[in-house]
Write a protein that holds these residues in place. Structure first.
Motif, PDB file in Angstrom:
ATOM      1  N   LEU A 137       0.800  -1.222   0.000  1.00 20.01           N
ATOM      2  CA  LEU A 137       0.000   0.000   0.000  1.00 20.01           C
ATOM      3  C   LEU A 137       0.838   1.280   0.000  1.00 20.01           C
ATOM      4  N   PRO A 138       2.010   1.328   0.675  1.00 22.25           N
ATOM      5  CA  PRO A 138       2.818   2.557   0.583  1.00 22.25           C
ATOM      6  C   PRO A 138       3.212   2.928  -0.837  1.00 22.25           C
ATOM      7  N   ASN A 139       3.228   1.958  -1.766  1.00 24.25           N
ATOM      8  CA  ASN A 139       3.554   2.260  -3.157  1.00 24.25           C
ATOM      9  C   ASN A 139       2.471   3.077  -3.845  1.00 24.25           C
ATOM     10  N   VAL A 140       1.267   3.067  -3.269  1.00 27.53           N
ATOM     11  CA  VAL A 140       0.175   3.898  -3.806  1.00 27.53           C
ATOM     12  C   VAL A 140      -0.166   5.006  -2.819  1.00 27.53           C
ATOM     13  N   GLN A 141       0.835   5.425  -2.059  1.00 26.19           N
ATOM     14  CA  GLN A 141       0.718   6.559  -1.141  1.00 26.19           C
ATOM     15  C   GLN A 141      -0.264   6.313  -0.008  1.00 26.19           C
ATOM     16  N   ILE A 142      -0.379   5.063   0.427  1.00 23.19           N
ATOM     17  CA  ILE A 142      -1.198   4.735   1.591  1.00 23.19           C
ATOM     18  C   ILE A 142      -0.294   4.045   2.606  1.00 23.19           C
ATOM     19  N   THR A 143      -0.038   4.719   3.706  1.00 22.39           N
ATOM     20  CA  THR A 143       0.846   4.180   4.731  1.00 22.39           C
ATOM     21  C   THR A 143       0.043   3.903   5.994  1.00 22.39           C
ATOM     22  N   LEU A 144       0.110   2.677   6.458  1.00 25.82           N
ATOM     23  CA  LEU A 144      -0.626   2.263   7.646  1.00 25.82           C
ATOM     24  C   LEU A 144       0.338   1.697   8.679  1.00 25.82           C
ATOM     25  N   SER A 145      -0.060   1.744   9.933  1.00 26.27           N
ATOM     26  CA  SER A 145       0.756   1.138  10.977  1.00 26.27           C
ATOM     27  C   SER A 145       0.743  -0.374  10.809  1.00 26.27           C
ATOM     28  N   SER A 146       1.687  -1.023  11.447  1.00 24.40           N
ATOM     29  CA  SER A 146       1.781  -2.477  11.319  1.00 24.40           C
ATOM     30  C   SER A 146       0.533  -3.163  11.873  1.00 24.40           C
ATOM     31  N   LEU A 147       0.008  -2.662  12.984  1.00 23.42           N
ATOM     32  CA  LEU A 147      -1.172  -3.278  13.582  1.00 23.42           C
ATOM     33  C   LEU A 147      -2.397  -3.118  12.690  1.00 23.42           C
ATOM     34  N   VAL A 148      -2.575  -1.924  12.133  1.00 20.00           N
ATOM     35  CA  VAL A 148      -3.716  -1.683  11.244  1.00 20.00           C
ATOM     36  C   VAL A 148      -3.583  -2.519   9.977  1.00 20.00           C
TER      37      VAL A 148
END
Length: 218
Positions: A78-89
Motif C-alpha cells: 500500500l505505501p507504493n500507492v501513497q497509503i501508509t498504515l501502521s503495522s497493527l492496522v
C-alpha cells in the motif's frame, strides 16, 4: 533440561503482553470480518452481475492468497500507492479480508441449509423478502454456521502469529524478541506454545460442544 521448566515459567509473564495483542488482533478482525462475510455471502449469489463479480473477487482472493501474502501486501504494498498504515492496522486489514472471505462461504452454507419449510412458512405469513431474511433466514443460517465460525476463530487466532513478519508485537514476535535478548529460544517458544494452547484448546472444545449441540437440535 533441568533448568528448562524454570526458564519457561519465568518467561510466561513477560509474554502476556504479546498474547493480549494477539487477542486484540483476533477480536478486531472478527468484528470487522464477520459483517463483511455476511454481505459477501449474499453478494456472491446476487442477480446483479457487477456486485456478484466484485464479491467473488474478494472471496476468491481472500481464500486463495495465503494470509502471509495479504499481510505483506497491506504493509509493504500500500505505501507504493501513497497509503501508509501502521503495522497493527495493516495486519488487522489483512486478517479482516481473510476472515470475510472464509466466513462468507461458511455463512452461505449455513443460509442454504435453512429448511425450505421455514422459508415457505414465512411466505405464507406474508412476510416481505427483507423481513424473511432478517427474522428467519439470517438468524437460522448463522446458528447453523456457528460451530464452523467458532472453529475458524481458533484458526484465526493462531494465524495472528504471522503478524510478526510486519513488526506487530504479538505473541510470536514477543517470543522472538525474548529469545534474542536472553538467548533462550527454546523456553521462549515453549512459553508461546503454552499460551497459544491455553486459548486454542478451550476454544476448540467449545466449538466441538456447539457442533454436537447443534447437530442434536437439527
Amino acid at each position: 533440561m533441568n533448568g528448562l521448566l524454570p526458564d519457561v515459567t519465568a518467561l510466561l509473564p513477560t509474554m502476556l503482553g504479546g498474547l493480549q495483542t494477539s487477542l486484540v488482533l483476533t477480536v478486531s478482525s472478527l468484528l470487522l470480518g464477520l459483517p463483511l462475510g455476511l454481505l459477501l455471502s449474499f453478494g456472491v449469489v446476487t442477480p446483479n452481475r457487477v456486485l456478484r463479480w466484485i464479491s467473488v473477487f474478494f472471496v476468491e482472493v481472500g481464500r486463495g492468497a495465503p494470509a502471509l501474502v495479504l499481510l505483506q501486501l497491506m504493509y509493504y504494498g500500500l505505501p507504493n500507492v501513497q497509503i501508509t498504515l501502521s503495522s497493527l492496522v495493516s495486519a488487522c486489514l489483512a486478517l479482516t479480508w481473510t476472515t470475510a472471505a472464509y466466513t462468507a462461504e461458511l455463512i452461505r452454507g449455513g443460509i442454504q441449509a435453512v429448511p425450505s419449510g421455514e422459508v415457505e412458512g414465512a411466505d405464507a405469513l406474508g412476510l416481505s423478502a427483507g423481513d424473511r431474511l432478517r427474522f428467519i433466514v439470517i438468524p437460522q443460517g448463522l446458528r447453523i454456521a456457528l460451530p464452523s465460525l467458532m472453529g475458524f476463530a481458533v484458526l484465526l487466532f493462531q494465524a495472528t502469529s504471522l503478524a510478526y513478519t510486519v513488526a506487530v508485537p504479538e505473541l510470536m514476535s514477543q517470543a522472538y524478541s525474548t529469545g534474542s535478548s536472553t538467548f533462550k529460544y527454546l523456553p521462549a517458544f515453549i512459553a508461546a506454545g503454552i499460551l497459544y494452547a491455553a486459548i486454542s484448546i478451550p476454544a476448540t472444545w467449545l466449538s466441538v460442544l456447539a457442533e454436537k449441540r447443534m447437530s442434536r437440535h437439527l
